[in-house]
Design a protein around this motif. Sequence first.
Motif, mmCIF file in Angstrom:
data_model
loop_
_atom_site.group_PDB
_atom_site.id
_atom_site.type_symbol
_atom_site.label_atom_id
_atom_site.label_comp_id
_atom_site.label_asym_id
_atom_site.label_seq_id
_atom_site.Cartn_x
_atom_site.Cartn_y
_atom_site.Cartn_z
ATOM 1 N N LEU A 32 3.012 4.957 7.509
ATOM 2 C CA LEU A 32 3.545 3.733 6.916
ATOM 3 C C LEU A 32 4.456 4.047 5.729
ATOM 4 O O LEU A 32 5.592 3.557 5.657
ATOM 5 N N THR A 33 3.969 4.842 4.788
ATOM 6 C CA THR A 33 4.763 5.139 3.596
ATOM 7 C C THR A 33 6.009 5.940 3.952
ATOM 8 O O THR A 33 7.071 5.766 3.343
ATOM 9 N N SER A 34 5.877 6.807 4.959
ATOM 10 C CA SER A 34 7.041 7.560 5.414
ATOM 11 C C SER A 34 8.100 6.628 5.980
ATOM 12 O O SER A 34 9.298 6.781 5.696
ATOM 13 N N LYS A 35 7.669 5.662 6.771
ATOM 14 C CA LYS A 35 8.615 4.703 7.350
ATOM 15 C C LYS A 35 9.236 3.828 6.266
ATOM 16 O O LYS A 35 10.454 3.597 6.268
ATOM 17 N N LEU A 36 8.423 3.346 5.325
ATOM 18 C CA LEU A 36 8.948 2.490 4.262
ATOM 19 C C LEU A 36 9.998 3.226 3.440
ATOM 20 O O LEU A 36 10.967 2.620 2.961
ATOM 21 N N SER A 37 9.820 4.530 3.273
ATOM 22 C CA SER A 37 10.774 5.307 2.470
ATOM 23 C C SER A 37 12.140 5.396 3.136
ATOM 24 O O SER A 37 13.141 5.689 2.469
ATOM 25 N N THR A 38 12.183 5.160 4.454
ATOM 26 C CA THR A 38 13.456 5.250 5.186
ATOM 27 C C THR A 38 14.176 3.910 5.270
ATOM 28 O O THR A 38 15.296 3.853 5.784
ATOM 29 N N LEU A 39 13.542 2.837 4.804
ATOM 30 C CA LEU A 39 14.107 1.503 5.010
ATOM 31 C C LEU A 39 15.108 1.079 3.944
ATOM 32 O O LEU A 39 15.640 -0.034 4.004
ATOM 33 N N ALA A 40 15.366 1.945 2.981
ATOM 34 C CA ALA A 40 16.339 1.595 1.948
ATOM 35 C C ALA A 40 17.730 1.401 2.542
ATOM 36 O O ALA A 40 18.560 0.666 1.987
ATOM 37 N N ASP A 41 17.991 2.065 3.674
ATOM 38 C CA ASP A 41 19.291 1.930 4.333
ATOM 39 C C ASP A 41 19.283 0.879 5.438
ATOM 40 O O ASP A 41 20.295 0.684 6.115
ATOM 41 N N ASN A 42 18.143 0.209 5.631
ATOM 42 C CA ASN A 42 18.038 -0.823 6.658
ATOM 43 C C ASN A 42 18.530 -2.146 6.077
ATOM 44 O O ASN A 42 18.055 -2.590 5.035
ATOM 45 N N ALA A 48 15.017 -7.724 2.002
ATOM 46 C CA ALA A 48 13.704 -8.376 1.941
ATOM 47 C C ALA A 48 12.779 -7.721 0.921
ATOM 48 O O ALA A 48 11.937 -8.390 0.324
ATOM 49 N N TYR A 49 12.924 -6.401 0.727
ATOM 50 C CA TYR A 49 12.002 -5.681 -0.145
ATOM 51 C C TYR A 49 12.587 -5.381 -1.512
ATOM 52 O O TYR A 49 11.965 -4.692 -2.321
ATOM 53 N N SER A 50 13.774 -5.893 -1.782
ATOM 54 C CA SER A 50 14.390 -5.667 -3.081
ATOM 55 C C SER A 50 13.502 -6.207 -4.198
ATOM 56 O O SER A 50 13.102 -7.376 -4.191
ATOM 57 N N GLY A 51 13.178 -5.350 -5.151
ATOM 58 C CA GLY A 51 12.334 -5.762 -6.276
ATOM 59 C C GLY A 51 10.857 -5.755 -6.000
ATOM 60 O O GLY A 51 10.050 -6.068 -6.899
ATOM 61 N N LYS A 52 10.441 -5.413 -4.777
ATOM 62 C CA LYS A 52 9.018 -5.388 -4.443
ATOM 63 C C LYS A 52 8.373 -4.095 -4.949
ATOM 64 O O LYS A 52 9.010 -3.038 -4.990
ATOM 65 N N LYS A 53 7.122 -4.190 -5.317
ATOM 66 C CA LYS A 53 6.360 -3.039 -5.789
ATOM 67 C C LYS A 53 6.188 -2.027 -4.657
ATOM 68 O O LYS A 53 5.869 -2.403 -3.528
ATOM 69 N N PRO A 54 6.418 -0.753 -4.906
ATOM 70 C CA PRO A 54 6.224 0.264 -3.855
ATOM 71 C C PRO A 54 4.797 0.253 -3.332
ATOM 72 O O PRO A 54 3.850 -0.053 -4.073
ATOM 73 N N VAL A 55 4.641 0.582 -2.062
ATOM 74 C CA VAL A 55 3.316 0.624 -1.443
ATOM 75 C C VAL A 55 2.692 1.990 -1.742
ATOM 76 O O VAL A 55 3.042 2.999 -1.113
ATOM 77 N N ALA A 56 1.779 2.011 -2.731
ATOM 78 C CA ALA A 56 1.107 3.250 -3.120
ATOM 79 C C ALA A 56 -0.348 3.269 -2.668
ATOM 80 O O ALA A 56 -1.002 4.307 -2.728
#
Length: 421
Positions: A32-42, A48-56
């Motif tokens: 999950l975290t690996s996939k989320l890290s790649t979504l900055a270019d999506n 949708a995730y701009s300003g959201k707290k990172p999933v830690a």
Amino acid sequence: MEPFRKVLPMDVNDPREYQTQEERRASQFSALTSKLSTLADNKYYARAYSGKKPVAAWDDLQNLPILRKEDLIAIQRNEAPFGGIVADGTIADYLFVSPGPIHEPGFMKPEFWRASRAMIAAGFEAGDIVHNTFSYHLTPGAWIFDSGARSIGCSVIPAGNAQLEQQITAIFQYGAIAYAGTPDFLKTLLEACQAADRGPVPIKKAIVSGGALTPGLREFFEKSNVNVRQCYATAELGLIGYEVDTSGQLIVDEDVIVEIVDPETGAAMPFGAVGEVVVTTLREDYPLIRFGTGDLSSFIQPEDRSAAIGERTGPVLAGWLGRADQTSKVRGMFVRPTQLNHLCQSIDGLQRVRLVIDRDNEKDDIMLFCEMENQLTATGEAAAIEKISNLFREICHVKTKVTLVDRGTMIDDGKVIVDMR
């Protein structure tokens, strides 16, 4: 009947189904975290995730917004074809259109929809001939099970919605031992095969979805000597869960993350409580993070699991327990209030509608009640009924009976879809 080609049996033992809870959660959280890290270019997720707290941590997942089918329709309307979720340059093998309309990509990879796991649990084996009656036209239903069957090593009859007589001929000609489709059509097909008087019906196993597998249908299939298992899948997500017995409990697929949440807040429900099924799938080509299905279910407590689940350690759902909204699935197709609103806006003088869904002889039965603005003559009523019926079928992809009612007589409770099932 001997199989048309020699195939190697698929390995049905997936060690992931027996890993510890800690191992599964660690593996899924890493993915999950690996996939989320790649979504900055999506395009979609970056917005949708701009300003959201990172999933830690797992609890942080609840801070991300739920993506619903209505959202898909809206973002696809603004940014064709897939709302920015599919990366630029990605070439899909299939381009689907589901009612809504919702546009979905499809890829010729066995793991894209992952239906083989459910089909193996239903007894499908390499060399089986599968009669697939899901629609091959525009929607992905048939392709989900077609892909799963072929990855096991089965041959597929692409029956779709062909005429019943043609389907019966194909079943006996090819000796189709397996079926994929809705449960109520399986009953229709078996009855027609029995009435054809061509000898023993070859179908002995089935995977069903897209409709209610009622106790009455289970009893009919048992008497017909057909081993039937149901699975839970959607066009967007592929396989979510599947049966290994007739308990109705659904083992969650290893390649999705399932949450049970409060439909209003998106917060996790206590384990065992009923809530909305929210699913995350981490596919490279079409990632869906926290996709709200609108379906209600709950997780089964470990001590209440069916014995047939055995030593599998993954989460188990209590089956389908209703809808979080008025959307209903009829004969394998979703019907939404927005579609009925569109129907009203498209026909002059049609003020209000109310779709009532029931069961008759183990089949979905629907009636659309309509209020017209003005009183019509007998000829006018007949023309209006035909026009409404045709447009309803065009919008919702299912047939309905239409009844005109006097103005002001329809119950005013805010519901446009009433599911009596």
